[in-house]
Write a protein that holds these residues in place. Structure first.
Motif: not given
Lengths: 730, 315
Positions: A192-205
């Motif tokens: 359990s816990g939190h870890k970094p996650l990439g969640a893109p909304l566009g190529f630059a976002s």
């Protein structure tokens, strides 16, 4: 299971089991170390506590209690209890009839202590931004978006980026009769816990979120062994079930309040109001194994094992998108009509292994072995009419899933020859022992749905080890292997219209033709009773002779040395130094337009990637006053440097900066025996970490007015720590 | 071919050297000892006997019938009658000397590995030791007592009767090159004690490559990382084939023990059109393709995705 529960269970077990064993007039022994520790870190960098949870203040360092009576045995032990990296275990046994072991271990993984996010996690996996801010930023005054977001981010909350794994293992072993044993075990692993996650909304976002982790794995396993005379059989099986309590991650688009579509996926990310991503799906695996061992006449031995497992995964799919504007703008039949409601994932693994070992001829030992392992991915192929790219745009490009599978078959022969034993010789003054070994191996691999569907590798290995003058030993090993693919499927690099979408000269290293050379050389020399020296060299080269694009060469070398010094009974010193070099060369080709791929030579580029690692350690153990005062010192130094040497056809490539990681770690411990069975222990420690990494240092929270990051980069730090403890032996 | 011939010549030369340099073994003593039982050992070797009784061997001693033989000091050290007689101080003619008495005992740590291991393998022939004879350590003449201590174990709980407090520390005494690898900035929690070498490898032998504790590298990794097990809707071929396509389990210069820094790690295989093929060099240091977690800033689901829109591991 929480720490409190573990402590309570442990205490209860100790009282019950300890009392039970003590009732049978037991002997006992053990020790307990307790005291207080302080440490001070100059910057909140996670590396210091990456996998540990050092106590601050009073703590119990370790404990051990062993009791044994007429027939009953009890042990309880642990280290750093109540802390995140605790280990506690107990063991109860009744003679050789049965034994029960229980072990609980915590493993922390701290990613960062400086991460921050403007998102509020309303419930696990649901990340929201304040509507008022988004309205102000996007709909009333879009031009102010960067400054409004910057303000919000500057005032955002800190977020804990760490994952805790708690593992409980229980095992019962028993012997119901001679030659017969059973074992039943169970495991619960909670993360359990939190870890970094990439969640893109566009190529630059690119948006980074603290992904919530709440996962559990439960395993149960049982096996039975029968061993009598020349036969031994092991049969067993089990089940492993993984459950993820977070089924999806959902997050607000900082640029929008209402859904819209965006014609190009290259947009800055102002498409959907809310995006959604799937998390690791629940899955199960059942498995069974049967092993047979036969001691054949004349010191021959045959073993055979059969292993079968079946994994399944059938979590419901999430919808293509939550973006209602896409559903309105696109015929709903396209977006909504998914070919199924879940993957229906199923994969089996069948492994057979047979070995015949023979020592019939004195001094000569040989093994013939055959192994076949097949990972058969039986997941159905799912055909989609298209997909929604980053919740912004419907791409009406038919796509289908690829359930990759693989198979390996290995046939090998090993020979080990000991001429001293073969000819019943005793070592002379020079050569005291000699072993010569050789291996021939043929490996065939199959890869389902890859550009190379099968390849084969032939390898030979020779090894010699010898002892000379009773104080010098040398060992050398050389292995050469050549892997060749059967056929390269060129169509795999073209689309359905025959357009070249991948460089024809690309050969991915895991299936490319390869020449592999491995070499090791080790020396150990006992100069005198006071000095030992050892030196080792390892060399590995993977050369891909037919690769025009991709990895063309990988070289890994390491030199290791160690000196042990024992000037007397009171002092032991060990010093080690190692240097490693890795060099990877890969070639590529810049092709910035749509397919077909560009083939102009000027757009070729090459990366020459070099790692250099230095590591040194010193361990000293000095018994200043025998049985009264001793000092133990440990020092470790590591320096990891990576270089990225880039070149291209136009001569414009510029290397990216080197990365460097350097660490010093020193600790001195003094132990003083008081009267009785008590020791006083004092510890002093120092650690220093310096990182130079363009990608992982000083990460801005808001990049180029678009990307939102957690800022979880490295920082330099120094730590001073000291502890005062007492060890009571009983 | 030429290399093979050279090797053959080298091997022949070494074998020849052995024959020339060695001399015939001397004859052995013909004095035969008898079993006297463990009780008498306690008189002089109290501490060692206590440790023996407290551990697994003490348990076996209680149930000799179940383990197939009587377990005691002489199970490993051989018949002790000559040693006992020598130490009793008898001056009778023909009585053995103390040196003879000590020499009559088997001391596993001083025996050749194969001989020393016979005593252990007499009982430990199934379970973890099922594949011992075919394992690397048996081939390298490693003796059980090089790692295990019956009389002064140091491991937590004294469960495995190890010579060191940490299993990994024990392994690193011989596998010295791994110590340096584990010190690299990207490493698994081995030196910190969160896991040990035997979390992945079975030092007693296994039918799997590198004496792994599972059939394949991936099945081994899935034991702790079951979230990566799938099968997924969208699979990533090298991930499904071998976790070590991208990760260096013994340590690397990069986070998550990645074999190379991203984006160059990904660009080993991905050089199709547009951004996968772009040369990211110094002017791109602020690009989200090079900075922070590089390709994984967006393609975060590289281990597989179960989302209908997850073809490119973005969802």
């Amino acid at each position: 299971m929480q720490t409190k529960n573990v402590c309570f269970a442990l205490l209860l077990a100790t009282v019950c089991c300890g009392g039970w064993v003590a009732a049978s007039r037991a002997d006992s022994e053990g020790d307990v170390t307790y005291g207080s520790q302080w440490w001070d870190q100059s910057a909140p960098e996670a590396k210091f506590r990456e996998y540990t949870d050092p106590a601050k203040g009073p703590f119990l360092d370790s404990f051990l209690l062993r009791q044994w009576g007429k027939h009953d045995f009890f042990t309880v032990y642990g280290s750093n209890p109540v802390h995140k990296d605790q280990l506690v275990g107990l063991s109860v046994a009744h003679g050789a009839q049965w034994k029960f072991d229980l072990k609980y271990q915590g493993v922390p993984h701290l990613y960062s202590q400086i991460g921050r996010t403007p998102y509020a996690e309303l419930q696990p996996g649901v990340f929201s931004l304040p509507d008022t801010i988004i309205q102000l930023a996007n709909q009333r005054t879009p031009g102010k978006y960067p400054s409004v977001m910057q303000d919000l981010i500057n005032n955002s909350r800190g977020v804990a980026l760490d994952v805790q794994t708690n593992e409980t293992k229980a095992r019962l072993r028993g012997r119901p009769a001679e030659g017969c044993q059973f074992e039943i075990s169970g495991l619960s692993r909670m993360r359990s816990g939190h870890k970094p996650l990439g969640a893109p909304l566009g190529f630059a976002s690119a948006i980074e979120l603290p992904e919530p982790i709440d996962q559990r794995t439960i395993e149960a396993d049982a096996s039975m062994t029968y061993a009598r005379d020349q036969v031994k059989i092991v049969a067993g099986g089990g089940v492993s079930a993984f459950t993820n309590r977070i089924k999806a991650t959902r997050w607000d688009n900082p640029k929008r309040l209402t859904d819209t579509t965006y014609a190009s996926a290259y947009s800055p990310g102002d498409g959907t109001a809310t995006a959604q991503m799937s998390t690791a799906p629940d899955n199960k695996m059942v498995y069974g194994q049967l092993s047979l061992g036969l001691d054949l006449p004349r010191d021959n031995m045959l073993t055979a094992s059969l292993y079968y497992s079946q994994g399944t995964q059938d979590d419901p799919w999430l919808p293509q998108t939550l973006n209602t504007a896409i559903l309105k703008a696109t015929p709903s039949a396209s977006v909504d009509s998914l070919p199924a409601s879940s993957t229906g994932g199923k994969a089996t693994n069948l492994t057979m292994d047979t070995r015949l070992t023979s020592s019939t001829v004195r001094g000569l030992r040989g093994t013939l072995r055959f192994r076949e392992q097949k990972y058969d991915n039986k997941t159905p192929v799912h055909e989609f009419k298209g997909y929604v790219r980053m919740d912004q745009v419907w791409e009406a490009i038919p796509i289908e899933s690829d359930p990759f599978g693989n198979k390996q078959t290995v046939l090998g022969a090993d020979v080990d020859f000991d001429p001293m034993s073969a000819f019943e010789l005793q070592g002379g003054d020079v050569l005291t022992s000699l072993h010569l070994s050789g291996t021939l191996e043929h490996q065939k691999r199959e890869h389902t749905l890859r550009e190379v569907e099968s390849d084969a590798e032939n390898a030979y290995m020779v090894r010699a080890r010898a002892s000379l003058f009773d104080n010098f030993s040398v060992e050398g090993r050389l292995r050469h292997a050549k892997r060749e693919l059967d056929e390269f499927i060129t169509e795999d690099y073209r689309d359905e219209k025959g357009v070249q979408v991948e460089q024809a000269g690309l050969r991915r290293f895991d299936v490319a033709n390869r020449n592999q050379d491995l070499r090791n050389l080790n020396f150990a020399y006992e100069i005198s009773d006071m000095f030992d020296v050892s030196l080792g060299y390892d060399y590995a080269l993977n050369d891909y002779p037919d690769t025009r694009y991709g990895v063309t060469s990988q070289k890994d070398e390491q030199l290791t040395s160690e000196i042990s010094c024992h000037p007397g009974e009171a002092l032991d010193l060990v010093f080690g130094y190692s240097q490693g070099w890795i060099r990877n060369i890969q070639t590529s080709h810049e092709s910035n337009n749509a397919a077909p791929v560009d083939t102009l030579p000027k757009n070729n580029w090459k990366a020459d990637l070099r790692d250099r690692n230095d590591y040194a350690f010193l361990q000293a153990n000095w018994k200043v006053v025998p049985k009264k005062l001793s000092i133990i010192a440990d020092y470790g130094f590591s320096k990891d440097v990576s270089r990225y040497i880039l070149s291209n056809g136009t001569g414009t490539a510029q290397d990216v900066p080197d990365t460097r990681y350097r660490r010093h770690d020193a600790q001195v411990e003094g132990r003083y025996w008081l009267k009785g069975d008590m020791e006083i222990v004092g510890r002093l420690g120092y650690q220093e970490f310096v990182a130079v990494d363009f990608a992982a240092k000083d990460i801005p929270l808001f990049q180029n007015g678009q990307g939102i990051y957690l800022g979880s980069g490295f920082q330099d730090y120094r730590v001073y720590r000291w502890a005062l403890l007492a060890t009571q032996h009983f | 071919m030429k290399r093979g011939l050279t090797l053959l010549l080298a091997v022949s030369a070494l074998a020849g050297l052995a024959v020339l340099a060695a001399k015939p073994a001397p004859p052995k003593s013909d004095r035969v000892g008898k079993f006297v039982g463990s009780e008498i050992c306690d008189d002089c070797h109290g501490a060692a006997v206590q440790q023996f009784k407290a551990g697994g061997h003490g348990r076996a001693e209680k149930d000799s019938a179940l383990v197939g033989q009587k377990i005691g000091c002489e199970t490993c050290h051989g018949p002790a009658s000559i040693h006992v007689e020598a130490e009793s101080g008898s001056d009778a003619a023909g009585a053995p000397t103390k040196e003879e008495g000590r020499a009559s005992l088997l001391v596993p740590s001083k025996l050749p590995a194969a001989e020393a291991n016979k005593a252990c393998l007499g009982c430990h022939k199934t379970g973890q030791q099922f594949y011992w004879k075919q394992g690397f350590h048996a081939q390298a003449d490693v003796a059980c007592v090089q790692c295990h201590s019956i009389h002064s174990p140091k491991d937590a709980g004294r469960v495995a009767l190890l010579k060191q407090a940490s299993t990994s520390e024990l392994c690193l005494q011989c596998h010295k090159n791994k110590r340096a690898r584990m010190a690299r900035s990207g490493h698994m929690p081995i030196t910190e004690g969160g896991m040990t070498c035997v979390s992945c490898h079975n030092p007693h032998g296994s039918p799997a490559p590198h004496q792994l504790k599972a059939n394949t590298v991936n099945e081994l990794c899935y034991k702790c990382h079951a979230d990566k097990r799938g099968p997924f809707l969208w699979e990533h071929a090298p991930v499904r084939e071998n976790c070590m396509s991208c990760h260096e389990p013994h340590g690397a210069n990069n986070e998550k023990v990645l074999a190379e820094k991203r984006p160059y790690l990904c660009q080993r295989c991905h050089i199709a059109t547009r951004h996968p093929s772009t040369l990211y060099d110094k002017p791109d240091l602020v690009s989200n393709r090079l900075f922070n977690r590089s390709c994984s800033n967006c393609h975060s689901q590289v281990h597989g995705s179960n989302h209908p829109a997850g073809k490119f591991f973005l969802r």
